[in-house]
Scaffold this active site. Structure first.
Site, PDB file in Angstrom:
ATOM      1  N   HIS A  13       0.803  -0.984  -0.030  1.00 23.10           N
ATOM      2  CA  HIS A  13      -0.005   0.072  -0.213  1.00 23.10           C
ATOM      3  C   HIS A  13       0.794   1.357   0.037  1.00 23.10           C
ATOM      4  O   HIS A  13       1.344   1.866   1.036  1.00 23.10           O
ATOM      5  CB  HIS A  13      -1.076  -0.145   1.102  1.00 23.10           C
ATOM      6  CG  HIS A  13      -1.939   0.878   1.290  1.00 23.10           C
ATOM      7  ND1 HIS A  13      -3.233   0.898   1.646  1.00 23.10           N
ATOM      8  CD2 HIS A  13      -1.849   2.523   1.219  1.00 23.10           C
ATOM      9  CE1 HIS A  13      -3.878   2.197   1.465  1.00 23.10           C
ATOM     10  NE2 HIS A  13      -3.140   2.995   1.022  1.00 23.10           N
ATOM     11  N   THR A  98      -2.916   7.100  -9.282  1.00 27.11           N
ATOM     12  CA  THR A  98      -4.326   7.516 -10.156  1.00 27.11           C
ATOM     13  C   THR A  98      -3.914   8.206 -11.517  1.00 27.11           C
ATOM     14  O   THR A  98      -3.230   9.235 -11.585  1.00 27.11           O
ATOM     15  CB  THR A  98      -4.976   8.590  -9.177  1.00 27.11           C
ATOM     16  OG1 THR A  98      -4.837   8.457  -7.827  1.00 27.11           O
ATOM     17  CG2 THR A  98      -6.386   8.789  -9.497  1.00 27.11           C
ATOM     18  N   GLU A 223     -11.688   4.695   6.790  1.00 28.37           N
ATOM     19  CA  GLU A 223     -10.420   5.677   7.135  1.00 28.37           C
ATOM     20  C   GLU A 223     -11.143   6.751   7.921  1.00 28.37           C
ATOM     21  O   GLU A 223     -10.518   7.425   8.855  1.00 28.37           O
ATOM     22  CB  GLU A 223      -9.867   6.257   5.837  1.00 28.37           C
ATOM     23  CG  GLU A 223      -8.524   6.600   6.098  1.00 28.37           C
ATOM     24  CD  GLU A 223      -7.848   7.148   4.893  1.00 28.37           C
ATOM     25  OE1 GLU A 223      -8.399   7.094   3.863  1.00 28.37           O
ATOM     26  OE2 GLU A 223      -6.552   7.849   4.973  1.00 28.37           O
TER      27      GLU A 223
HETATM   28  C1  6MZ Z   1      -6.956   7.886   0.796  1.00 27.99           C
HETATM   29  C2  6MZ Z   1      -5.050   8.427  -0.402  1.00 27.99           C
HETATM   30  C3  6MZ Z   1      -4.325   8.497   0.892  1.00 27.99           C
HETATM   31  O1  6MZ Z   1      -2.282   8.433  -6.880  1.00 27.99           O
HETATM   32  O2  6MZ Z   1      -1.490  10.769  -7.082  1.00 27.99           O
HETATM   33  N1  6MZ Z   1      -4.284   8.963  -1.425  1.00 27.99           N
HETATM   34  N2  6MZ Z   1      -6.334   8.195  -0.475  1.00 27.99           N
HETATM   35  N3  6MZ Z   1      -6.391   7.847   2.021  1.00 27.99           N
HETATM   36  C4  6MZ Z   1      -5.259   8.265   2.024  1.00 27.99           C
HETATM   37  N4  6MZ Z   1      -4.375   8.261   3.190  1.00 27.99           N
HETATM   38  C5  6MZ Z   1      -3.768   9.308   3.927  1.00 27.99           C
HETATM   39  N5  6MZ Z   1      -2.996   8.650   0.762  1.00 27.99           N
HETATM   40  C6  6MZ Z   1      -3.047   8.933  -0.692  1.00 27.99           C
HETATM   41  O3  6MZ Z   1      -1.070   9.314  -5.006  1.00 27.99           O
HETATM   42  C7  6MZ Z   1      -1.907  10.333  -4.350  1.00 27.99           C
HETATM   43  C8  6MZ Z   1      -3.201  10.230  -4.229  1.00 27.99           C
HETATM   44  O4  6MZ Z   1      -3.387   8.840  -3.562  1.00 27.99           O
HETATM   45  C9  6MZ Z   1      -4.632   8.895  -2.876  1.00 27.99           C
HETATM   46  C10 6MZ Z   1      -5.252  10.312  -3.069  1.00 27.99           C
HETATM   47  O5  6MZ Z   1      -6.178  10.283  -4.004  1.00 27.99           O
HETATM   48  C11 6MZ Z   1      -4.178  11.028  -3.331  1.00 27.99           C
HETATM   49  O6  6MZ Z   1      -4.420  12.102  -4.313  1.00 27.99           O
HETATM   50  P1  6MZ Z   1      -1.349   9.312  -6.632  1.00 27.99           P
HETATM   51  O7  6MZ Z   1       0.039   8.741  -7.108  1.00 27.99           O
END
Ligand code: 6MZ
Length: 363
Positions: A13, A98, A223
C-alpha cells in the site's frame, strides 16, 4: 533498526505521489515559485506541517499534483520511489497511482501510465522486474559469480487508483486502462481519495467490471467513520482493504470471519489523527486474532516514513521480536496480487534467504 532495514520486505500500500522524496518536492516547489506559478508563502505551511489531519493531507496532495503533473516528473518520481523502496530491501512492491488527465500538457490517463512505465524502465541502479511471467524461476535462482558488488532486485506490480472525486465514467476508463496495461504489470484496482467526499457506490459498476475481468480490487475502507459504506464495502468482498480504522463491532466480526487482508498504515493513521494513539491502534487486536495483515507506508513522503520505520514502529509499540516481524513480512507474500508463478517462487525460498536470493551478484 538494522535488522528491520536488512530483512526482505513486501510493500502493498504505497501511493506514488505520496511517496515523493522531500528533496524532490522542495526542488519542484522552488521551480514553480521561480516561474511565478505558485507563491511560497501560500504553500510553505502545507509542506512543512508534521501532523496533518486527513483534510490537510488532501490539501498537500492537491499541491503535489500541481507540481508533478507532467510526463517527465511522473517518470522521475516513479524512478526515485522505486529506488528508495529497493534501497531498504523491499523485494516486492505494489505501487498504486491514479491515472490523470491534464489537457494543458497533453496528458491522458494512458500517457500518464506510460510515463510511470517509462520510470520503471529507466532505473539502472537496481534490477526491476515488472512484467509478469518475464522470467522463470530457473533464471532467478541461477547463481551468478559471487564476486563484485551486489545488485538489488525489486519486483514491482502496479495498481491503478480511482479517486473518489472522479465520475463513474472516468473510473471505468481507469479499469479498461488497467486491462490494457496488464501485460506490463498492472494487476489491480484501488479505490482511494479523500474519504470524506464522494459515494463509493458511484464506482460499483467499474469495480464489478474489474472483478469480472479478474483484476484484483483493494478498497480504502473505514478511514473515516461511515458505517453504511464500511458494511457495503465488506459485503463486496474485495481482495484486500486499506486502513480499517473506524469499524464498529459488527464490522470487526464481519471482517474477521471474511479473512480479508488489511493493509495497515500505522504512521499515516497516527499523523492524520485517524487513530488517537498507537496503543489503541487496531493492529494489536488484529495481530492477536491472527487476522491477515500487512504493514505498509501509505505515503512515505507525506508522512516522512519508510517501510523499515513502520516495522520498527510496530515492533516497539506491540512488543514484537525479530521472529514475529519476519513472519509478518513473509505472510504478506500471501496477500500480494502477484501472478501465481511469482508467489510460488517467493514461497519456495526460506524467507530469511529471500533477499540474498533476489539479489544478483555482478561480476
Ligand atoms: C485515501 C489516499 C491516501 O495516486 O496521485 N491517497 N487516499 N487515503 C489516504 N490516506 C492518507 N493517501 C493517498 O497518489 C496520491 C493520491 O493517492 C490517494 C489520493 O487520491 C491522493 O491524491 P497518486 O499517485
Amino acid at each position: 533498526m538494522e535488522w528491520c532495514l536488512s530483512m526482505p520486505k513486501v510493500e502493498l500500500h504505497a501511493h506514488l505521489n505520496g511517496s515523493i522524496r522531500d528533496s524532490t518536492l522542495l526542488e519542484l516547489t522552488e521551480g514553480l515559485v521561480g516561474k511565478g506559478v505558485i507563491d511560497i508563502s501560500e504553500v510553505e505551511h502545507i509542506i512543512k506541517k508534521y501532523n496533518r489531519s486527513v483534510a490537510e493531507v488532501f490539501k498537500l496532495f492537491d499541491l503535489i499534483h500541481i507540481l508533478t503533473t507532467d510526463h517527465e516528473t511522473v517518470t522521475r518520481i516513479t524512478r526515485e520511489v522505486i529506488e528508495d523502496f529497493a534501497s531498504e530491501n523491499v523485494v516486492y512492491l505494489e505501487l498504486r497511482t491514479t491515472p490523470k488527465r491534464n489537457d494543458s500538457v497533453g496528458m491522458s490517463k494512458r500517457s500518464y501510465v506510460e510515463a510511470v512505465l517509462k520510470g520503471l524502465r529507466s532505473i539502472t541502479s537496481v534490477d526491476v522486474d515488472f512484467i509478469p511471467h518475464c522470467e522463470d524461476s530457473k533464471s532467478l535462482f541461477s547463481s551468478v559469480p559471487a564476486i563484485g558488488h551486489v545488485r538489488k532486485r525489486i519486483y514491482v506490480r502496479l495498481l491503478l487508483s480511482i479517486d473518489r472525486r472522479e465520475t463513474a465514467e472516468a473510473a471505468m476508463e481507469t479499469v479498461k486502462l488497467a486491462l490494457e496495461m496488464r501485460p506490463f504489470g498492472v494487476v489491480g484496482i484501488d479505490l482511494s481519495g479523500n474519504p470524506s467526499i464522494g459515494d463509493w457506490a458511484t464506482y460499483l459498476p467499474a469495480l464489478k467490471f474489474a472483478r469480472e475481468q479478474r483484476l484484483y480490487v483493494t478498497l480504502h475502507c473505514g478511514e473515516v467513520p461511515n458505517s453504511v459504506e464500511i458494511k457495503n464495502m465488506l459485503d463486496f468482498r474485495p481482495q484486500r482493504i486499506g486502513h480499517a480504522c473506524h469499524l464498529e463491532d459488527e464490522h470487526w466480526r464481519q471482517l474477521k470471519s471474511s479473512k480479508i487482508p488489511v493493509e495497515i498504515c500505522l504512521t499515516s493513521n497516527i499523523r492524520t489523527l485517524t487513530i488517537r494513539s498507537i496503543e489503541v491502534h487496531h493492529f494489536g487486536d488484529l495481530y492477536k486474532a491472527k487476522h491477515p495483515l500487512v504493514l505498509c507506508t501509505d505515503d512515505s513522503g507525506v508522512f516522512s516514513t519508510s517501510l523499515t520505520e513502520e516495522y520498527k514502529f510496530a515492533a516497539d509499540s506491540f512488543g514484537l521480536g525479530r521472529r514475529e516481524m519476519f513472519e509478518l513480512s513473509r505472510n504478506a507474500i500471501e496477500y500480494t496480487f502477484a501472478d501465481s508463478k511469482l508467489a510460488i517462487l517467493f514461497r519456495s525460498v526460506p524467507y530469511p534467504r529471500l533477499k540474498s536470493v533476489v539479489e544478483k551478484k555482478k561480476e
